[in-house]
Design a protein around this motif. Structure first.
Motif, PDB file in Angstrom:
ATOM      1  N   LYS A   1       0.936  -1.186  -0.070  1.00 14.34           N
ATOM      2  CA  LYS A   1      -0.001  -0.015  -0.088  1.00 14.34           C
ATOM      3  C   LYS A   1       0.924   1.422  -0.181  1.00 14.34           C
ATOM      4  O   LYS A   1       2.098   1.272   0.565  1.00 14.34           O
TER       5      LYS A   1
ATOM      6  N   ILE B   1       0.940   5.541   0.575  1.00 13.12           N
ATOM      7  CA  ILE B   1       0.329   6.675   1.251  1.00 13.12           C
ATOM      8  C   ILE B   1       1.050   7.981   0.860  1.00 13.12           C
ATOM      9  O   ILE B   1       2.433   8.033   0.935  1.00 13.12           O
TER      10      ILE B   1
ATOM     11  N   GLN C   1       6.584   2.614  12.098  1.00  8.52           N
ATOM     12  CA  GLN C   1       5.572   1.816  12.636  1.00  8.52           C
ATOM     13  C   GLN C   1       4.785   0.866  11.484  1.00  8.52           C
ATOM     14  O   GLN C   1       3.977   0.213  11.825  1.00  8.52           O
ATOM     15  N   TYR C   2       5.156   1.380  10.190  1.00  9.06           N
ATOM     16  CA  TYR C   2       4.177   0.694   9.204  1.00  9.06           C
ATOM     17  C   TYR C   2       5.235  -0.094   8.144  1.00  9.06           C
ATOM     18  O   TYR C   2       5.530   0.721   6.961  1.00  9.06           O
ATOM     19  N   PRO C   3       5.952  -0.948   8.293  1.00 12.31           N
ATOM     20  CA  PRO C   3       7.245  -1.534   7.632  1.00 12.31           C
ATOM     21  C   PRO C   3       6.393  -1.945   6.074  1.00 12.31           C
ATOM     22  O   PRO C   3       7.180  -1.921   4.921  1.00 12.31           O
TER      23      PRO C   3
ATOM     24  N   ILE D   1       3.857  -0.387   4.755  1.00 17.45           N
ATOM     25  CA  ILE D   1       3.230   0.876   3.819  1.00 17.45           C
ATOM     26  C   ILE D   1       4.457   1.649   3.075  1.00 17.45           C
ATOM     27  O   ILE D   1       5.303   1.824   3.854  1.00 17.45           O
TER      28      ILE D   1
ATOM     29  N   PHE E   1       5.444   5.077   2.082  1.00 17.65           N
ATOM     30  CA  PHE E   1       5.147   6.558   2.479  1.00 17.65           C
ATOM     31  C   PHE E   1       5.921   7.276   1.361  1.00 17.65           C
ATOM     32  O   PHE E   1       7.076   7.391   1.253  1.00 17.65           O
TER      33      PHE E   1
ATOM     34  N   ASN F   1      -5.455  11.746  -2.967  1.00 15.18           N
ATOM     35  CA  ASN F   1      -5.892  11.392  -1.733  1.00 15.18           C
ATOM     36  C   ASN F   1      -4.841  11.170  -0.617  1.00 15.18           C
ATOM     37  O   ASN F   1      -4.552  10.097  -0.040  1.00 15.18           O
ATOM     38  N   ALA F   2      -4.357  12.099  -0.593  1.00 16.97           N
ATOM     39  CA  ALA F   2      -3.026  12.434   0.316  1.00 16.97           C
ATOM     40  C   ALA F   2      -3.328  12.756   1.968  1.00 16.97           C
ATOM     41  O   ALA F   2      -4.600  12.917   2.239  1.00 16.97           O
ATOM     42  N   LEU F   3      -2.472  12.239   2.851  1.00 20.33           N
ATOM     43  CA  LEU F   3      -2.488  12.703   4.008  1.00 20.33           C
ATOM     44  C   LEU F   3      -1.756  14.012   4.170  1.00 20.33           C
ATOM     45  O   LEU F   3      -0.678  14.057   3.701  1.00 20.33           O
TER      46      LEU F   3
END
Lengths: 270, 270
Positions: A3, A5, A28-30, A32, A34, A60-62
């Motif tokens: 995935k 982000i 904390q998200y191996p 995903i 980024f 669709n960003a953070l």
């Protein structure tokens, strides 16, 4: 497929603050990916802010904001609520709590960090000190140093020195090599200022091999020979004992963690 | 009398992440004293967490958490809501947004940053490079460098080199001194890799005076003579022109801002 982000970072200054927090979060998200290449520093106009937010919505960003300007921050917050954009303001939750506690409002001046104050000069001169007295280049500097790091090759003396310098400590370091005599000035250094670095031999072998690889060298040298590494480490431990150095084992520790332990030692001795 | 806020920082790792954000926040309140000496790293037990929160309540403190453990974080959140403690969780607002976006939960492993990966090695070796090729010590390194910083004394070449090294760039630097011939290797360096640093003469004079002060020297030298500084800067500008260096004026810029501009240059040339 992993995935992904997309992260938009918006700041009215450089935006370095959000990056530090973002690294801690993404660790904390191996699983995903980024994508953090959308960085917007020095934003101070409503129109440019809105352009960025529209793009963020399309992607669709953070969105992470360290805007200190309240007007801009509320434009971003309202836009995000209205359009369902994932938006995090890192500064204003602080501002609200502080206003509640003290009645004081922020000055809202971007990037007021790192100006020409005495802390700044202290840090710069500590970095210069660390560079000048790295690698045992000028052992007379040991007498001026807050800390002298000792250790065999690849125990992270240089990066540790620089990291501690960044916190304002004057740090010198000396590589320990069994075949090379110790500088006489070492006798005169307060033993509380001496830090001995050790590391598991197997890890040291791995780190040294990596070093040789990166230099394009072959691996068949005594530098990566496990038995030789054991001998070097034994020698270094004898030196630490002789001079009363505090010993820190940096196996499995990051530079930051090792530096933290050294700072704790420094605090104890003060 | 200035207002004071006591800040408690709680982390299950080192707690460095919150400190960066906290400096950015506190810079917005020149009239408030932030007492930031209450730092609690490596917290992983509910009982010790509650002890800290009770103390924070007594101290009327602002509590910042970078706990990644959800169980601990919710204990802290509930305690704070129940008791009216000012509490800011920096991590979980991110975690919630990311779960909403992707359905993925954080691994909740503290301090997963800075492990032995290739980025880590790259950074360490870049720092060592910067230290080795600082101050024109070994000009042959210029050919290997991503960037070569040029400038007269006190234009922040060393701290800038270290700061950029910290981001993974291999940086060498050379002090420009009218009386000292330039190293021949400079001819062979790609001009896009050359960065010339300048600074307003008045600021340079101030910085140099400060330098002499800190060394305990008197001020009556050509080093701080304004006319001499003008000459030096003129000389440096000629050198920049001759070698096609990109020029950056670092007057009124922090190291971070100057580094940012240099990075922008680097991106343009790639």
């Amino acid at each position: 497929m992993k995935k992904e982000i997309i992260v938009y970072s918006i700041s009215d200054s450089l935006g370095g603050t959000s990056q530090k927090l973002l690294s801690a979060v993404t660790a904390q998200y191996p699983d995903i990916i980024f994508n953090n290449s959308y960085r917007f520093p020095f934003i101070n106009q409503e129109e440019e802010l809105l352009d960025i937010l529209y793009d963020a919505l399309k992607d669709n960003a953070l969105v992470i904001s360290t805007l200190v300007n309240s007007q801009l921050a509320s434009v971003a917050r309202e836009f995000s609520q209205k359009n369902g954009l994932a938006y995090l303001d890192l500064m204003h939750p602080f501002f609200e709590i502080i206003e509640e506690k003290t009645g004081t409002r922020p000055i809202e001046v971007p990037g007021t960090l790192h100006r020409l104050d005495s802390d700044y000069f202290k840090k710069i001169s500590a970095i210069e000190f660390a560079v000048k007295y790295d690698d045992g280049k000028a052992p007379q500097g040991f007498l001026e140093a807050d800390l002298v790091l000792l250790g065999v090759s690849r125990t992270s003396k240089t990066p540790l020195s620089i990291y501690l310098a960044n916190k304002g400590y004057k740090v010198a370091n000396l590589p320990l090599i069994p075949e090379v005599p110790l500088p006489q000035v070492l006798d005169k250094v307060d033993s509380h200022r001496l830090i001995g670095l050790i590391c598991e031999p197997e890890k040291l072998m791995k780190v040294r091999s990596h070093r040789l690889d990166s230099l394009g060298l072959t691996q068949e040298t005594s530098y990566t020979d496990l038995e030789k590494i054991y001998q070097e480490l034994d020698y270094s431990k004898k030196v630490f004992k002789q001079f009363g150095a505090q010993v820190i084992n940096m196996t499995d520790k990051s530079i930051e963690e090792t530096a933290f332990l050294i700072e704790e030692q420094v605090k104890k001795m003060n």
